[in-house]
Design a protein around this motif. Sequence first.
Motif, PDB file in Angstrom:
ATOM      1  N   ASP A  94      55.336  12.962   6.451  1.00  0.00           N
ATOM      2  CA  ASP A  94      56.115  13.956   7.200  1.00  0.00           C
ATOM      3  C   ASP A  94      57.305  13.321   7.902  1.00  0.00           C
ATOM      4  OD1 ASP A  94      55.488  16.499   6.757  1.00  0.00           O
ATOM      5  OD2 ASP A  94      54.038  16.698   8.383  1.00  0.00           O
ATOM      6  N   GLN A  95      58.026  12.515   7.176  1.00  0.00           N
ATOM      7  CA  GLN A  95      59.233  11.859   7.669  1.00  0.00           C
ATOM      8  C   GLN A  95      59.002  10.832   8.770  1.00  0.00           C
ATOM      9  OE1 GLN A  95      60.328  15.667   7.604  1.00  0.00           O
ATOM     10  NE2 GLN A  95      60.694  15.191   5.457  1.00  0.00           N
ATOM     11  N   ASN A  96      57.744  10.539   9.084  1.00  0.00           N
ATOM     12  CA  ASN A  96      57.483   9.514  10.083  1.00  0.00           C
ATOM     13  C   ASN A  96      57.062   8.229   9.390  1.00  0.00           C
ATOM     14  OD1 ASN A  96      57.798  11.380  12.237  1.00  0.00           O
ATOM     15  ND2 ASN A  96      55.735  12.118  11.781  1.00  0.00           N
ATOM     16  N   VAL A  97      57.692   7.133   9.776  1.00  0.00           N
ATOM     17  CA  VAL A  97      57.279   5.853   9.218  1.00  0.00           C
ATOM     18  C   VAL A  97      55.897   5.523   9.782  1.00  0.00           C
ATOM     19  CG1 VAL A  97      57.801   3.406   9.070  1.00  0.00           C
ATOM     20  CG2 VAL A  97      59.648   5.079   9.066  1.00  0.00           C
TER      21      VAL A  97
END
Lengths: 374, 295, 306
Positions: A63-66
């Motif tokens: 979800d676009q989080n590293v």
Amino acid sequence: MASLSIQNVKKSYGAIEVLKGIDLDLEDGEFLVLLGPSGCGKSTLLNMIAGLDTITDGEILIDQNVVNDVHPKDRDIAMVFQSYALYPNMSVARNIGFGLEMRKVTKEDREKRVDEAARMLQIDHLSDRKPAQLSGGQRQRVAMGRALVRDPEIFLFDEPLSNLDAKLRVEMRTEIKKLHQRLGTTMVYVTHDQIEAMTLASRIAILREGEVQQFASPQEVYEKPANMYVAGFVGSPPMNFVPAAVVSEGGKLGVSIERTANGNRSSVFLALPNDRQDIGDWVGRNVILGIRPETLTHRSDAEISLNKGLQAFDCQVEVLEPTGADTLTYIELGGREVIARVNPYNTTEPGETMAFMVDMGKASLFDPKTELRI
Amino acid sequence: MADLSALPGGKSPWQSAARFGLYTLLLIFAAYYILPLIVVLSTSLKDLDEIRNGTLLSLPSEINFDAWGYAWNEACIGVSCTGLKPYFWNSVAMTIPAVLISTLLGALTGYSLTKFKFKGANLIFAMILFGCFIPFQVVLLPMAQSLGYLRIANTVPGLVLVHIVYGLPFTVLFFRNYYVNIPDDLIKAATIDGAGFFMIFWRIMLPLSPPIIVVTIIWQFTQIWNDFLFGASFTTGGGQPVTVALNNLVNTTTGVKRYNVDMAAALITAAPTLVVYVLAGRYFVRGLTAGSVKG
Amino acid sequence: MMSLMTQKTIPAKQPLSDWFRRNVAKLVVAPTFGLIIFFVYGFIAWTGYVSFTKSKMLPTYSFEGFYQYIRLWKMTPWNVAMENLLVFGSLFILIAIVLGCLLAIALDQKVRAEGVLRTVYLYPMAISFIITGTAWKWILNPGLGIQSLMQSWGWESFAFDWLINSEMAVYTLVIAAVWQSSGFVMALFLAALRGVDSEIIKAAYLDGASLSRIYLVIILPTLRPVFLSCFFILTHMAVKSFDLVVALTGGGPGYSTIMPANFMYEMTFRRNQIGLGAASAMMMLATVMAIVIPYLYSELREKKNG
């Protein structure tokens, strides 16, 4: 539900590079299958997504989080293991609820959710049993229940069906498919079984020695394999590879295949469909012709008149292997053994000559040096 | 192995003779192993006159526990005539904590070295394992000095420390070899489920460990209870464990030699490990084989 | 916008607990490892150092080279001890292995009461060497033991005085040590025999091999690792043997039955010759290592190849 993005991910153990820069992007709700032989790095990649293995280089985003440095328990993922990894000392219900217990879900809520998951997988009557008292299929369901109950963003499966017998495997495959359709959750599934990959995936990533060979939908992987490795890995019986030369005969582009029949060398010309004119540069050079067995069958003039891609030729039959629905017919083309899939009522005896047709519209051509698709 | 004699063609007169020979051999050696125990037991139940006038194998005319009572309460060990009793309790007080602590440390270390492998874990294991192989003579002298510095020389806590330290290589070996066969997937699954290091140990590993815990406890118990070298090197007088006291009792040369008391004292000293062996012998064997063949 | 989302969903970093989580295994191993480093490696180093000094009652730290080692090897008792170790060790190891292996094979023939016999063979292992020594001292003492038993049975000339005969006393150690340890060897062999693939035996039987041939040619060769393990464990026991000598012979008659371990104890704790004691301890360590290191090396190599 979540999207998953793997960006130039590398893994090495000392000097050994296991993953050599993997790039995969997955939409929310997709079913990704990582397909490859053992040792190709697919399980390592899955472990890295789960957070069970460190990432040497590159990034994994959920979800676009590293999430490179996020602990597995904070990634909101669930995983089903090949060995099921059921806790032997706990009952089925305890096994399923352990993750919730660790997350401090109240007992009432926990029981409700465990019950729900168990019912969904039809193991609610087994709640009090210990894993040792379950059959392989039941253990598999408990392992799925343990993942299911957590309602995670992403499901990870590590060869979950490889310890089941053939019949159960097919059954559980369908269950997993149904589960995905019902939940719509993003799933990542590791397997070496190309049939599982074809049936389950919305997209397949084929790995070999730490590199992605092709990342595409199952149909595309099957019909337009990116290279000979993919072509040979997917499909059973595998694609036939025939050495051939590109020639231009009477204004038509085609391939010429050498063969020996009754001690006489001759060649067969198979014309390519008109939309393969891009192959012009290859005239006079050798290629590998890839033919799926089902596109090579007994000659039918009615079909030839309908499909311009069909090319006919005669060939001596060497071995017949009836499988029931079809008979696998072995012939020799270009010095290689080639399998044709023939209707059992149209076969002939081994040693006799038979009329075949091949759908050149579905054939693949590969560069013999790079093994890449042309 | 497969019972071949039951197969067709396996029965013949020659076979029967071999069978007879087999049982004779087994019984002769059974006698070799069991007779010393019977001799010791029967001697301990005789009075001194009967010992002098009878033979080794003659059974006591009446069961007489006087020697046992004397060995336990009155026998002289060195200059103090307290019987084995205080030394026996020394051994109990030394053995129990040493066994428990070395087992717990071994379990935690074995767990860390197999399930949370870090760089150098194998080297650390090899270095710990080395401790199994040293003759303890190479550590006696510095240990005696260190116990003095720590002011626990000639005390039970001092012996507890010694036995923990030199038991650790074995307990780590046992647990490490056991845990290495527990699938890593269990730990991965529990990690994803949100359990941490100690939670996994407590909720997953320990419930799977009873077989190896039993093995380790029995091994450590017999080793520590039966120790003589450390007891003799680091304790004197009232601080001695029972094995050392027994040796002193038997070798005390003053006064009349009471063989029956010697034998009773030997049996009292042997009792705890014999009881453990009889009760849990199966695990003992399993532990010996698992620990030494694999290790 | 992306970075905002990042901050929203990822749990706030807690450096301390993160550090703890990453290093907890090392922290747990640390006390054990620390103890071993100090009490095993540190102490060996210390003993090694002292062995190169002229320490007597108290350790001194001036380096004197091989003074103590030269002195050690010139002492008759030490040479007797090493000779005893060689005689006792080789007999003890050989007999215990042969007997243990034989008993294991015998027990493996589907005999009746196997459980009872196994228990009888193995129980001495649970007992301290001190007790073994005490018991055998009683049985072997010429006055009231086996000798008088035989004589009372009418064999008047029977003499069995090994215990007080300085030529023979070392063999009484062998008898008692074999009694204590051969059951253990038997258990190791029995476990291994039970692990032999029964299909191999059936195949050999179908090929017409006799039982003794099956054992000699097929089964025993597969037990090579057990032979090695036993050899190594028994060697280790032999080098360490101390208590049995103390309890059975007291090193006597004279010093005819002392072992290196007894020599070391005597020098260190009774005669205040700790430099010499340390040198003898280091010699014992060297003896054990000469056997252990090749063993471990071959084990590790096999594991790597297999």
